[in-house]
Design an enzyme around this catalytic site. Sequence first.
Site, PDB file in Angstrom:
ATOM      1  N   LYS A 172      69.887  69.291  20.440  1.00  0.00           N
ATOM      2  CA  LYS A 172      69.897  68.501  19.204  1.00  0.00           C
ATOM      3  C   LYS A 172      69.695  67.032  19.546  1.00  0.00           C
ATOM      4  O   LYS A 172      70.599  66.352  20.030  1.00  0.00           O
ATOM      5  CB  LYS A 172      71.242  68.642  18.468  1.00  0.00           C
ATOM      6  CG  LYS A 172      71.159  68.042  17.066  1.00  0.00           C
ATOM      7  CD  LYS A 172      72.470  67.464  16.576  1.00  0.00           C
ATOM      8  CE  LYS A 172      72.609  65.977  16.774  1.00  0.00           C
ATOM      9  NZ  LYS A 172      71.649  65.109  16.084  1.00  0.00           N
ATOM     10  N   GLY A 178      76.849  59.864  23.926  1.00  0.00           N
ATOM     11  CA  GLY A 178      76.972  59.127  22.675  1.00  0.00           C
ATOM     12  C   GLY A 178      78.242  58.298  22.694  1.00  0.00           C
ATOM     13  O   GLY A 178      78.751  57.946  23.769  1.00  0.00           O
ATOM     14  N   SER A 179      78.755  57.989  21.535  1.00  0.00           N
ATOM     15  CA  SER A 179      79.922  57.107  21.466  1.00  0.00           C
ATOM     16  C   SER A 179      81.195  57.845  21.895  1.00  0.00           C
ATOM     17  O   SER A 179      81.284  59.071  21.785  1.00  0.00           O
ATOM     18  CB  SER A 179      80.086  56.582  20.042  1.00  0.00           C
ATOM     19  OG  SER A 179      80.307  57.676  19.175  1.00  0.00           O
ATOM     20  N   GLY A 210      82.427  61.598  21.111  1.00  0.00           N
ATOM     21  CA  GLY A 210      82.700  62.406  22.298  1.00  0.00           C
ATOM     22  C   GLY A 210      84.074  63.055  22.246  1.00  0.00           C
ATOM     23  O   GLY A 210      84.252  64.199  22.682  1.00  0.00           O
ATOM     24  N   GLU A 252      79.268  61.708  28.330  1.00  0.00           N
ATOM     25  CA  GLU A 252      78.813  60.378  28.790  1.00  0.00           C
ATOM     26  C   GLU A 252      78.926  59.470  27.571  1.00  0.00           C
ATOM     27  O   GLU A 252      78.168  59.623  26.611  1.00  0.00           O
ATOM     28  CB  GLU A 252      77.359  60.442  29.264  1.00  0.00           C
ATOM     29  CG  GLU A 252      77.123  61.331  30.452  1.00  0.00           C
ATOM     30  CD  GLU A 252      77.713  60.790  31.736  1.00  0.00           C
ATOM     31  OE1 GLU A 252      78.101  59.608  31.776  1.00  0.00           O
ATOM     32  OE2 GLU A 252      77.798  61.565  32.702  1.00  0.00           O
ATOM     33  N   CYS A 297      73.895  51.883  27.171  1.00  0.00           N
ATOM     34  CA  CYS A 297      75.289  52.185  27.518  1.00  0.00           C
ATOM     35  C   CYS A 297      75.732  51.304  28.673  1.00  0.00           C
ATOM     36  O   CYS A 297      76.911  51.014  28.827  1.00  0.00           O
ATOM     37  CB  CYS A 297      75.440  53.648  27.869  1.00  0.00           C
ATOM     38  SG  CYS A 297      74.197  54.193  29.032  1.00  0.00           S
ATOM     39  N   GLN A 354      73.662  50.051  12.308  1.00  0.00           N
ATOM     40  CA  GLN A 354      73.983  49.373  13.556  1.00  0.00           C
ATOM     41  C   GLN A 354      73.936  47.859  13.374  1.00  0.00           C
ATOM     42  O   GLN A 354      74.750  47.122  13.921  1.00  0.00           O
ATOM     43  CB  GLN A 354      73.014  49.836  14.645  1.00  0.00           C
ATOM     44  CG  GLN A 354      73.362  49.357  16.037  1.00  0.00           C
ATOM     45  CD  GLN A 354      74.791  49.671  16.441  1.00  0.00           C
ATOM     46  OE1 GLN A 354      75.394  50.649  15.990  1.00  0.00           O
ATOM     47  NE2 GLN A 354      75.381  48.810  17.254  1.00  0.00           N
ATOM     48  N   GLU A 370      83.142  48.076  22.164  1.00  0.00           N
ATOM     49  CA  GLU A 370      81.685  48.174  22.331  1.00  0.00           C
ATOM     50  C   GLU A 370      80.994  47.721  21.041  1.00  0.00           C
ATOM     51  O   GLU A 370      81.326  48.193  19.956  1.00  0.00           O
ATOM     52  CB  GLU A 370      81.292  49.620  22.645  1.00  0.00           C
ATOM     53  CG  GLU A 370      79.816  49.752  22.959  1.00  0.00           C
ATOM     54  CD  GLU A 370      79.411  51.179  23.326  1.00  0.00           C
ATOM     55  OE1 GLU A 370      79.780  52.107  22.591  1.00  0.00           O
ATOM     56  OE2 GLU A 370      78.706  51.348  24.339  1.00  0.00           O
TER      57      GLU A 370
HETATM   58  P1  NAD Z   1      76.773  58.844  18.384  1.00  0.00           P
HETATM   59  O1  NAD Z   1      78.046  59.235  19.022  1.00  0.00           O
HETATM   60  O2  NAD Z   1      76.802  58.343  16.995  1.00  0.00           O
HETATM   61  O3  NAD Z   1      75.749  60.084  18.362  1.00  0.00           O
HETATM   62  C1  NAD Z   1      75.363  60.741  19.543  1.00  0.00           C
HETATM   63  C2  NAD Z   1      74.869  62.137  19.184  1.00  0.00           C
HETATM   64  O4  NAD Z   1      75.976  62.907  18.713  1.00  0.00           O
HETATM   65  C3  NAD Z   1      73.825  62.168  18.055  1.00  0.00           C
HETATM   66  O5  NAD Z   1      72.850  63.147  18.345  1.00  0.00           O
HETATM   67  C4  NAD Z   1      74.662  62.577  16.851  1.00  0.00           C
HETATM   68  O6  NAD Z   1      73.921  63.215  15.846  1.00  0.00           O
HETATM   69  C5  NAD Z   1      75.650  63.536  17.487  1.00  0.00           C
HETATM   70  N1  NAD Z   1      76.898  63.738  16.729  1.00  0.00           N
HETATM   71  C6  NAD Z   1      77.451  62.942  15.791  1.00  0.00           C
HETATM   72  N2  NAD Z   1      78.602  63.496  15.327  1.00  0.00           N
HETATM   73  C7  NAD Z   1      78.782  64.657  15.994  1.00  0.00           C
HETATM   74  C8  NAD Z   1      79.800  65.668  15.986  1.00  0.00           C
HETATM   75  N3  NAD Z   1      80.867  65.589  15.182  1.00  0.00           N
HETATM   76  N4  NAD Z   1      79.675  66.730  16.824  1.00  0.00           N
HETATM   77  C9  NAD Z   1      78.610  66.819  17.660  1.00  0.00           C
HETATM   78  N5  NAD Z   1      77.623  65.901  17.705  1.00  0.00           N
HETATM   79  C10 NAD Z   1      77.698  64.822  16.895  1.00  0.00           C
HETATM   80  O7  NAD Z   1      76.085  57.780  19.364  1.00  0.00           O
HETATM   81  P2  NAD Z   1      74.721  56.958  19.151  1.00  0.00           P
HETATM   82  O8  NAD Z   1      74.934  55.882  18.139  1.00  0.00           O
HETATM   83  O9  NAD Z   1      73.581  57.885  18.953  1.00  0.00           O
HETATM   84  O10 NAD Z   1      74.552  56.282  20.595  1.00  0.00           O
HETATM   85  C11 NAD Z   1      75.224  55.117  20.966  1.00  0.00           C
HETATM   86  C12 NAD Z   1      76.415  55.423  21.836  1.00  0.00           C
HETATM   87  O11 NAD Z   1      76.007  56.214  22.938  1.00  0.00           O
HETATM   88  C13 NAD Z   1      77.045  54.189  22.438  1.00  0.00           C
HETATM   89  O12 NAD Z   1      78.434  54.306  22.360  1.00  0.00           O
HETATM   90  C14 NAD Z   1      76.589  54.240  23.896  1.00  0.00           C
HETATM   91  O13 NAD Z   1      77.431  53.558  24.791  1.00  0.00           O
HETATM   92  C15 NAD Z   1      76.560  55.698  24.140  1.00  0.00           C
HETATM   93  N6  NAD Z   1      75.705  56.042  25.279  1.00  0.00           N
HETATM   94  C16 NAD Z   1      76.306  56.405  26.445  1.00  0.00           C
HETATM   95  C17 NAD Z   1      75.534  56.705  27.565  1.00  0.00           C
HETATM   96  C18 NAD Z   1      76.177  57.118  28.865  1.00  0.00           C
HETATM   97  O14 NAD Z   1      75.495  57.675  29.703  1.00  0.00           O
HETATM   98  N7  NAD Z   1      77.459  56.856  29.076  1.00  0.00           N
HETATM   99  C19 NAD Z   1      74.141  56.639  27.473  1.00  0.00           C
HETATM  100  C20 NAD Z   1      73.565  56.247  26.259  1.00  0.00           C
HETATM  101  C21 NAD Z   1      74.354  55.963  25.166  1.00  0.00           C
END
Ligand code: NAD
Length: 499
Positions: A175, A228-229, A233, A250, A284, A331, A389
């Site tokens: 996804k 993701g965030s 997570g 991550e 990130c 954002q 963040e």
């Molecule tokens: P996000 O957490 O909003 O979304 C990430 C993904 O999770 C998307 O595909 C989203 O649709 C999905 N998602 C949302 N709710 C969910 C749920 N309840 N269950 C399962 N999946 C769900 O993050 P974002 O805004 O897309 O990305 C930005 C964040 O990602 C920042 O916090 C950044 O630091 C982090 N990030 C971390 C790394 C790393 O390697 N540590 C790399 C890139 C980005």
Amino acid sequence: MPQQFQNLIHGLWCDSSSGQTFENRNPANWKELLGTFPLSTKEDVDRAAAAALTAYRSWRLVPAPERGDILRRTGEIMVRRKDELAEIMTREMGKPLTETRGDVQEGIDTAFYCATEGRRLFGINTPSELRNKLNLSFRVPIGVCGLITPWNFPMAIPTWNLFPGLVAGNTFVFKPAEDTPQTANVLVEILMEAGLPAGCVNIVHGAGSTVGVAITEHPDILAVSFTGSTETGRIVAQNCGKQTKHVCLEMGGKNAQIVMNDADLELALEGVLWGAFGTTGQRCTATSRLILHEAIHDEMVERLTKAAAKLRLGNGLHSTTDVGPVINEKQRKNIEKYVKIGKDEGAKRVLGGEVAGGRAGSTDLRDGWFYQPTIFTGVTPTMRIAKEEIFGPVLSVLKCRSLEEAIEINNSVIYGLSSSIYTRDVNAAMRAVRDIEAGITYINSATIGAEAHMPFGGVKATGNGHREGGWAVFDFYTEWKSVYIDYSGKLQRAQIDNS
Ligand code: NAD
């Protein structure tokens, strides 16, 4: 009519069972509709998981070097299509072409690295404690894996997972982020062109709250990799925990660059400009805090403010652009919220702090989600802009009096992804390497710049102990099988007194 993109299930492109779609728009010009994508349902995830399970039964039996060959061909196609891929990515997520080319290159590096791992998924043999007995252990695939990704590295992050996961013998329900769905489709098209059998990677587009949740709850999906965030997570971890699924997280960061009084300031300046404002601060590993030794604080702030003021905002497709838009309206509102918090907390805004308007070359900034590069000084470690963040082009500058204080400030946040120190003192550098709480530490280099063959990931609230990248990612995408071969011709009982 905008192009209508689809999900991919068992090698066939198809619409969602809901019949509904969502829009993909260019963040540099939100009037430009790039296409529509299926707003998928739990039923779509069920179908994708069934396809991935069917494919797994034969994919796991394909020799790993042969699986690796498909990745090598994938890398070769990506090399040929690098510029085209970069353009698609810049259109849907905004960062300049130089950066999206880099994002594709990271995918290419990962393809070639993982291709060779097909011949190197080493096991471990040890002596048995008994005579005439052989002990072996080797890696086996897990099964169907779920992959949930963010938008900021729409190529690198999917490849960091799909490529090692596939070469290890797993199949996927993938996804992608809602803001970068097209890159995902093109990547998987390339995998299929390279010979990946149907069903090995299935794409289900849509919202995290439906598709993402359905992946974490599906009983046939045995492992989930999420980037993701930290907030999301934690939800993913809770859902996966209910079924004791393997989960790799991550998550967020609040990375700092430390500059000591003996540093090469020109080098440190280049580093922070790239770290804080590259990808519009939406990495990130972005530099969100700059910790300056008091002896060079004022000089560094002056030079940095002057240099950052010269950064050119614009459409990432234009060669004159240094900084693209932020990803979407939500954002940008979040960034505005944090800038207000910074002002209210008493930090001093020395640059930016506004939505960017007007024209930049042929780009009308008012049609995109642009925000000015912003710098706050006088930030203290307890302020929210020093701890949380922001994920935008906003840099918080803090002052320190010693290396120990700099490291203490660095470690005072809940996150621990990347870090950097500029110093010419080898002893200070080594102490920083030892004491900084982060998964990655750079010496005399910016907080960004991970290489595909090194472990990547963070400590504390950034991760849950797994790593992507290099050899370390195979610890997530495989299980260990231990085998005992007894050729004594009699029952030998381990741990039991046999006399
Ligand atoms: P996000 O957490 O909003 O979304 C990430 C993904 O999770 C998307 O595909 C989203 O649709 C999905 N998602 C949302 N709710 C969910 C749920 N309840 N269950 C399962 N999946 C769900 O993050 P974002 O805004 O897309 O990305 C930005 C964040 O990602 C920042 O916090 C950044 O630091 C982090 N990030 C971390 C790394 C790393 O390697 N540590 C790399 C890139 C980005």
